[in-house]
Design an enzyme around this catalytic site. Structure first.
Site, mmCIF file in Angstrom:
data_model
loop_
_atom_site.group_PDB
_atom_site.id
_atom_site.type_symbol
_atom_site.label_atom_id
_atom_site.label_comp_id
_atom_site.label_asym_id
_atom_site.label_seq_id
_atom_site.Cartn_x
_atom_site.Cartn_y
_atom_site.Cartn_z
ATOM 1 N N ASN A 63 0.876 -1.167 0.000
ATOM 2 C CA ASN A 63 0.000 0.000 0.000
ATOM 3 C C ASN A 63 0.912 1.216 0.000
ATOM 4 O O ASN A 63 1.492 1.556 1.026
ATOM 5 C CB ASN A 63 -0.886 -0.036 1.254
ATOM 6 C CG ASN A 63 -1.858 1.124 1.309
ATOM 7 O OD1 ASN A 63 -1.852 1.995 0.434
ATOM 8 N ND2 ASN A 63 -2.680 1.147 2.337
ATOM 9 N N ARG A 72 -2.775 -1.899 -3.420
ATOM 10 C CA ARG A 72 -3.998 -1.141 -3.214
ATOM 11 C C ARG A 72 -3.965 0.064 -4.164
ATOM 12 O O ARG A 72 -2.981 0.807 -4.193
ATOM 13 C CB ARG A 72 -4.024 -0.649 -1.771
ATOM 14 C CG ARG A 72 -5.226 0.153 -1.466
ATOM 15 C CD ARG A 72 -5.147 0.681 -0.068
ATOM 16 N NE ARG A 72 -6.434 1.241 0.292
ATOM 17 C CZ ARG A 72 -6.687 1.726 1.482
ATOM 18 N NH1 ARG A 72 -5.774 1.706 2.418
ATOM 19 N NH2 ARG A 72 -7.870 2.228 1.743
ATOM 20 N N HIS A 120 -12.778 2.659 0.454
ATOM 21 C CA HIS A 120 -12.676 1.651 1.532
ATOM 22 C C HIS A 120 -13.311 0.328 1.108
ATOM 23 O O HIS A 120 -13.741 -0.468 1.942
ATOM 24 C CB HIS A 120 -13.418 2.097 2.826
ATOM 25 C CG HIS A 120 -12.800 3.248 3.527
ATOM 26 N ND1 HIS A 120 -13.557 4.226 4.121
ATOM 27 C CD2 HIS A 120 -11.514 3.563 3.764
ATOM 28 C CE1 HIS A 120 -12.764 5.116 4.682
ATOM 29 N NE2 HIS A 120 -11.519 4.742 4.479
ATOM 30 N N ARG A 180 -11.204 15.621 7.607
ATOM 31 C CA ARG A 180 -12.042 15.909 6.419
ATOM 32 C C ARG A 180 -13.445 16.299 6.855
ATOM 33 O O ARG A 180 -13.980 15.738 7.812
ATOM 34 C CB ARG A 180 -12.115 14.667 5.521
ATOM 35 C CG ARG A 180 -10.849 14.406 4.760
ATOM 36 C CD ARG A 180 -10.932 13.097 3.999
ATOM 37 N NE ARG A 180 -9.961 12.151 4.486
ATOM 38 C CZ ARG A 180 -9.967 10.853 4.201
ATOM 39 N NH1 ARG A 180 -10.894 10.356 3.416
ATOM 40 N NH2 ARG A 180 -9.044 10.055 4.682
ATOM 41 N N GLU A 204 -7.710 -5.155 5.523
ATOM 42 C CA GLU A 204 -7.710 -4.808 4.102
ATOM 43 C C GLU A 204 -6.599 -5.540 3.345
ATOM 44 O O GLU A 204 -6.781 -5.944 2.205
ATOM 45 C CB GLU A 204 -7.560 -3.285 3.947
ATOM 46 C CG GLU A 204 -8.831 -2.567 4.373
ATOM 47 C CD GLU A 204 -8.652 -1.070 4.549
ATOM 48 O OE1 GLU A 204 -8.092 -0.654 5.583
ATOM 49 O OE2 GLU A 204 -9.077 -0.316 3.677
#
Ligand code: ADP
Length: 402
Positions: free
Chosen positions: A7, A95, A184, A245, A388
């Site tokens: 990743n 990813r 996600h 965010r 993940e």
């Protein structure tokens, strides 16, 4: 069967090496501050086991290529190398944040795929270039090993058009691909599959909501394993309030900020992505700090906490309606897995909807899978740790096998 999962961020590169035959992690690591003076790499052998061993190295890492070279040495050098030769690796999974409409499925990387990921940089200017740098470095170092691109947007590929389109002129969608994508995806898929297993229910018959609550947060409505709604939008700025965010705001606000406060486009983007969310509301982006501050009576911290819980509750209500029948809700990621207070507050008052939390089980469940609703709750509520990287490794395994 060994699969390396990578990743890569703009200045970082995370990796995990899986032994898929024995379903265990052989090693994991993180290279940080790539391209900066203080670059370092932290490598962990047999993570989470009694024989765990950590190594930390400070080296100049000027590029992702150098970071991958260092990872390759850690894997392949020494008397008992973890990987005996490149051919000992079945695949390298990467990813990739944004597949756009180009990639509805994960795929083995070739020149066409690289071009496609590059074309989607316009939709993910921060993430796709970094992901691409990791892919190219891995291909350079391990040319004989298939590299697999696993897209964060792939799980939400089946959103119906009335859920993914924005009410903007059609040309913006047709020409510029402006639409809701959702992110996600690997986490939402992994948790949904785990949930079906834990409930002993066929995935095809499961209707569920996943609340992935971390620094970035998103909620999905999933019907029979297929994503029908998602809170993130064309970008990961949308949806719930997050660490820094803003989540959903009045769409005219960015114009207002630009005009009335004399902000540039970059300035506005920076405000929305880095100075907003919990950090904007209370000056802290981390939920653990927010709890400590609430305990001292900090009202701004209370507000950030309540804004998150109120947002989660609204999504659960809306997605319950979208699904029509709801079997289970799953909480995952840093906040979802660990924060009993967020879970309790988000579900407070939802008993008439058949969502009845077991407060004792909720308080006792942290960082591990567990049912946290009572046996009288028609809708089950679960905590399920996400993974993940394992989901990416599984996707690689399936693709390479096919
Ligand atoms: P990312 O989106 O970066 O992967 P994570 O899934 O690691 O984020 O989640 C990070 C968030 O989880 C932070 O807000 C952090 O405070 C929160 N978190 C981690 N552990 C706990 C905990 N024990 N209690 C409450 N919040 C936690």
């Amino acid at each position: 069967m060994k699969i390396l999962v990578i990743n890569s961020g703009s200045s970082s590169l995370k990796y995990k090496l899986f032994d898929m035959t024995r379903a265990r992690v052989i090693c994991s690591g993180l290279a940080e501050r790539i391209g900066d003076k203080g670059a370092c790499l932290a490598h962990t052998l047999n993570p989470g086991t009694e024989s765990e061993k950590k190594i930390r190295m400070t080296r100049a890492l000027e590029s992702h290529t150098q970071a991958i070279e260092m990872v390759a040495r850690l894997l392949m050098e020494g008397d008992n190398p973890l990987v005996s030769s490149p051919e000992d690796l079945t695949a390298i999974g990467h990813r990739v944040a944004q597949g756009g409409e180009t990639f509805k499925e994960n795929c083995i990387v070739d020149d066409v795929v690289i071009r496609g990921i590059r074309e989607n940089i316009v939709l993910a200017p921060l993430h796709n270039p970094a992901n691409l740098a990791g892919i190219q470095a891995a291909i350079e170092r391990f040319p004989s090993v298939p590299s697999v691109a696993v897209f964060d947007t792939q799980f939400s590929k089946d959103l119906p058009d009335y859920a993914f389109r924005y009410a903007l002129p059609e040309a913006f969608y047709k020409t510029h691909k402006v639409r809701r994508y959702g992110f996600h995806g690997t986490s939402h898929r992994f948790v949904t599959r785990q949930l079906a297993g834990l409930m002993d229910k066929p995935l095809a018959r499961l209707n569920n909501i996943v609340c992935h609550l971390g620094n970035g947060s998103s909620v999905t409505a999933v019907q029979g394993g297929i994503c029908r709604e998602t809170s993130m939008g064309m970008t990961p700025t949308a949806g719930l309030i997050m660490g820094t965010r803003c989540g959903d705001i009045d769409p005219s606000l960015p114009c207002y900020l630009a005009k009335s406060m004399n902000q540039s486009v970059e300035g506005v983007q920076n405000i929305l992505d880095r100075e907003s969310g919990f950090a904007g509301i209370c000056g802290m982006g981390d939920m653990r700090d927010i709890h400590k501050a609430i305990a001292t009576g900090d009202d701004r911290a209370r507000l950030a906490f309540e804004m998150l819980c109120h947002g989660i509750k609204k999504y659960i209500g809306a997605y319950f309606a979208v699904l029509g029948r709801l079997d289970a809700i799953a909480f995952t990621a840093g906040i979802g897995e660990n924060d009993a207070a967020v879970r309790a507050k988000s579900l407070e008052g939802l008993e008439p909807m058949g969502i009845v939390l077991d407060s004792r089980a909720n308080a006792a469940t942290r960082g591990k899978s567990g049912l946290i609703s009572t046996k009288y709750s028609p809708v089950q509520v679960w905590v399920i740790p996400t993974n993940e990287e394992l989901e990416i490794a599984n996707a690689c395994k399936a693709l390479v096998a096919s």
